[in-house]
Design a protein around this motif. Sequence first.
Motif, PDB file in Angstrom:
ATOM      1  N   VAL A   1       3.627  -9.459  -8.407  1.00  0.00           N
ATOM      2  CA  VAL A   1       2.302  -8.519  -7.666  1.00  0.00           C
ATOM      3  C   VAL A   1       1.354  -8.099  -8.132  1.00  0.00           C
ATOM      4  N   PRO A   2      -0.124  -7.602  -7.861  1.00  0.00           N
ATOM      5  CA  PRO A   2      -1.623  -7.690  -8.082  1.00  0.00           C
ATOM      6  C   PRO A   2      -1.230  -6.566  -9.402  1.00  0.00           C
ATOM      7  N   ASP A   3      -0.601  -5.600  -9.253  1.00  0.00           N
ATOM      8  CA  ASP A   3      -0.801  -4.655 -10.344  1.00  0.00           C
ATOM      9  C   ASP A   3       0.334  -3.474 -10.772  1.00  0.00           C
ATOM     10  N   ALA A   4       0.559  -2.990 -11.676  1.00  0.00           N
ATOM     11  CA  ALA A   4       1.607  -2.039 -12.112  1.00  0.00           C
ATOM     12  C   ALA A   4       2.401  -1.007 -11.155  1.00  0.00           C
ATOM     13  N   ALA A   5       1.279  -0.230 -10.027  1.00  0.00           N
ATOM     14  CA  ALA A   5       1.483   0.283  -8.973  1.00  0.00           C
ATOM     15  C   ALA A   5       2.015  -0.350  -7.484  1.00  0.00           C
ATOM     16  N   ASP A   6       2.447  -1.419  -7.535  1.00  0.00           N
ATOM     17  CA  ASP A   6       2.593  -2.065  -6.628  1.00  0.00           C
ATOM     18  C   ASP A   6       3.770  -1.859  -7.283  1.00  0.00           C
ATOM     19  N   SER A   7       4.400  -2.456  -8.731  1.00  0.00           N
ATOM     20  CA  SER A   7       5.491  -3.278  -9.227  1.00  0.00           C
ATOM     21  C   SER A   7       6.425  -1.551  -8.431  1.00  0.00           C
ATOM     22  N   GLU A   8       5.467  -0.676  -8.955  1.00  0.00           N
ATOM     23  CA  GLU A   8       6.630   0.999  -9.070  1.00  0.00           C
ATOM     24  C   GLU A   8       7.213   1.121  -7.279  1.00  0.00           C
ATOM     25  N   ARG A   9       6.032   0.749  -6.710  1.00  0.00           N
ATOM     26  CA  ARG A   9       6.446   0.389  -5.254  1.00  0.00           C
ATOM     27  C   ARG A   9       7.646   0.016  -4.781  1.00  0.00           C
ATOM     28  N   SER A  41       1.117  -1.198  -0.219  1.00  0.00           N
ATOM     29  CA  SER A  41      -0.082   0.063   0.423  1.00  0.00           C
ATOM     30  C   SER A  41       0.169   1.612   0.073  1.00  0.00           C
ATOM     31  N   PRO A  42       0.323   2.386  -0.687  1.00  0.00           N
ATOM     32  CA  PRO A  42       0.519   3.906  -0.583  1.00  0.00           C
ATOM     33  C   PRO A  42       1.466   3.856   1.023  1.00  0.00           C
ATOM     34  N   ARG A  43       0.651   3.625   2.065  1.00  0.00           N
ATOM     35  CA  ARG A  43       1.021   3.846   3.589  1.00  0.00           C
ATOM     36  C   ARG A  43       2.643   3.132   3.820  1.00  0.00           C
ATOM     37  N   SER A  44       2.145   1.911   3.696  1.00  0.00           N
ATOM     38  CA  SER A  44       3.367   1.203   4.020  1.00  0.00           C
ATOM     39  C   SER A  44       4.831   1.180   2.962  1.00  0.00           C
ATOM     40  N   GLU A  45       4.506   2.061   1.447  1.00  0.00           N
ATOM     41  CA  GLU A  45       5.426   2.432   1.444  1.00  0.00           C
ATOM     42  C   GLU A  45       6.283   3.452   1.714  1.00  0.00           C
ATOM     43  N   ARG A  46       5.591   4.582   2.159  1.00  0.00           N
ATOM     44  CA  ARG A  46       5.844   5.415   2.820  1.00  0.00           C
ATOM     45  C   ARG A  46       6.634   5.175   4.484  1.00  0.00           C
ATOM     46  N   ARG A  47       6.200   4.549   4.802  1.00  0.00           N
ATOM     47  CA  ARG A  47       7.277   3.771   5.999  1.00  0.00           C
ATOM     48  C   ARG A  47       8.422   3.528   5.538  1.00  0.00           C
ATOM     49  N   TYR A  48       8.776   2.481   4.777  1.00  0.00           N
ATOM     50  CA  TYR A  48       9.296   1.913   4.055  1.00  0.00           C
ATOM     51  C   TYR A  48      10.118   2.752   3.730  1.00  0.00           C
ATOM     52  N   GLN A  49       9.679   3.564   3.102  1.00  0.00           N
ATOM     53  CA  GLN A  49      10.983   4.863   2.249  1.00  0.00           C
ATOM     54  C   GLN A  49      11.507   5.510   3.994  1.00  0.00           C
ATOM     55  N   LYS A  50      11.090   6.123   4.699  1.00  0.00           N
ATOM     56  CA  LYS A  50      11.944   6.576   5.684  1.00  0.00           C
ATOM     57  C   LYS A  50      12.870   5.432   6.900  1.00  0.00           C
TER      58      LYS A  50
END
Length: 425
Positions: free
Chosen positions: A192-200, A166-175
């Motif tokens: 991955v389920p979709d392309a957005a997950d791939s980018e994250r 999720s975007p929220r998990s990505e932000r946490r990991y980015q920190k």
Amino acid sequence: MKVSGLFWVRLVYNLILPILLVIGVGPWVIKMLKRGGFGTGLLERIGIYDESVDFEPSGVVYIHAVSVGEVLIALKLIASWQNMYSEDSIVLAPTTATGHAVAVEQAPSNVRVIYSPVDLPWVVGGMLKRFEPKQLVLIESEVWPNLLAMAHERRIPITVGNARLSPRSERRYQKVRGLVAPIFGLFDKVGVPDAADSERWQSIGVSRKAIEVTGSIKFDQAGAVAPRCRPEFQEMLDAFGRGRKVVMALSTHAGEEAMVAEAMLEEEGLCVIVPRHAERRDEVRGDLERLGYEVILRSQFRVPRNPESACFVIDSTGELRDWTAHADVAIIGKSFLGIGGQNPTEAVAAGVPVITGPDMSNFEPLVSMLREVGGIECLGSGAEIGEAVRRALSGACSQGVAAAQQVLELHQGATRRTVEALRVT
């Protein structure tokens, strides 16, 4: 650079982990007592097995799943895997007592079910020596540094199925990217389920070459057992009044049971509550009794004295799919007072109108796609539940129900694609 970073991550992790385990052992024991975990082979978590090593499978596909949700995904994956590659031996390793119970009950007889080992080097090492995995499959994004690092040292491929981020998990990991990137860089294959997950995933250290878009196993209905009405379930529901419409709140979290039940006080339908965690039964019963309901628990079923003022609480594990088949309206939990929502696909697959709260972020972009076709109604607050239920029971949502099922078809075949992407030859 990756090896150096991984060394320091593991050093700090292995200094801190024993302290956390000591601090957490008391609450953990209480939780296991509530969930009935003791007596189910729980010593496997520290590497003590009842089965002789001589009778264990080796060269296995080792599938790591945490709790009930991940285990259900793993079971779908296993069914497809065995259909395509019947020669592979499989070990399924849940972490929680509830996940383990579902795995023991539903896994094929030729699948070895164990508790996943505590992530201490000597415990993980014993498991790897016992089963000699030819590959690891992690379900979703559960990460244990010692398990991954020790598998990597032994040249065991590390793969991840249904790797939604999720975007929220990505932000946490980015920190803390400097800490997590060496771990995520160990992944050999990621579905991955979709392309957005791939980018994250790429943004936090997973190699682009490792990632393949497969669709979501959660939403894939191919080969899944459709929700089905069970005579014994219908008999219990009929005790509240034969022919009554059933308004079912699914996988609710603390406070949501009372919110739904209060909204249903003025409605004609039968209020059925399915808490996310069955061990909360006493808390849920107390909340509903304070609203004036006679509360009937599925685990202690009896015919209600006054069916019109009774509420039915399904305090069981592993039955959610088939209970959903008996609903006339489904309300999705963890979306009103919780964060992110629970999986709506079983309700959609059952062909019933689906109502949620404002936060279903854990299931994007599926929820947005469902909303676009009128296949799900996301409310702004719990105050809107009663009106939404009346609309759904009136038949106003019938076209949206059919459109929602068409949206699910977009993920058809995701389980098979995931197996093809992850299997190491």
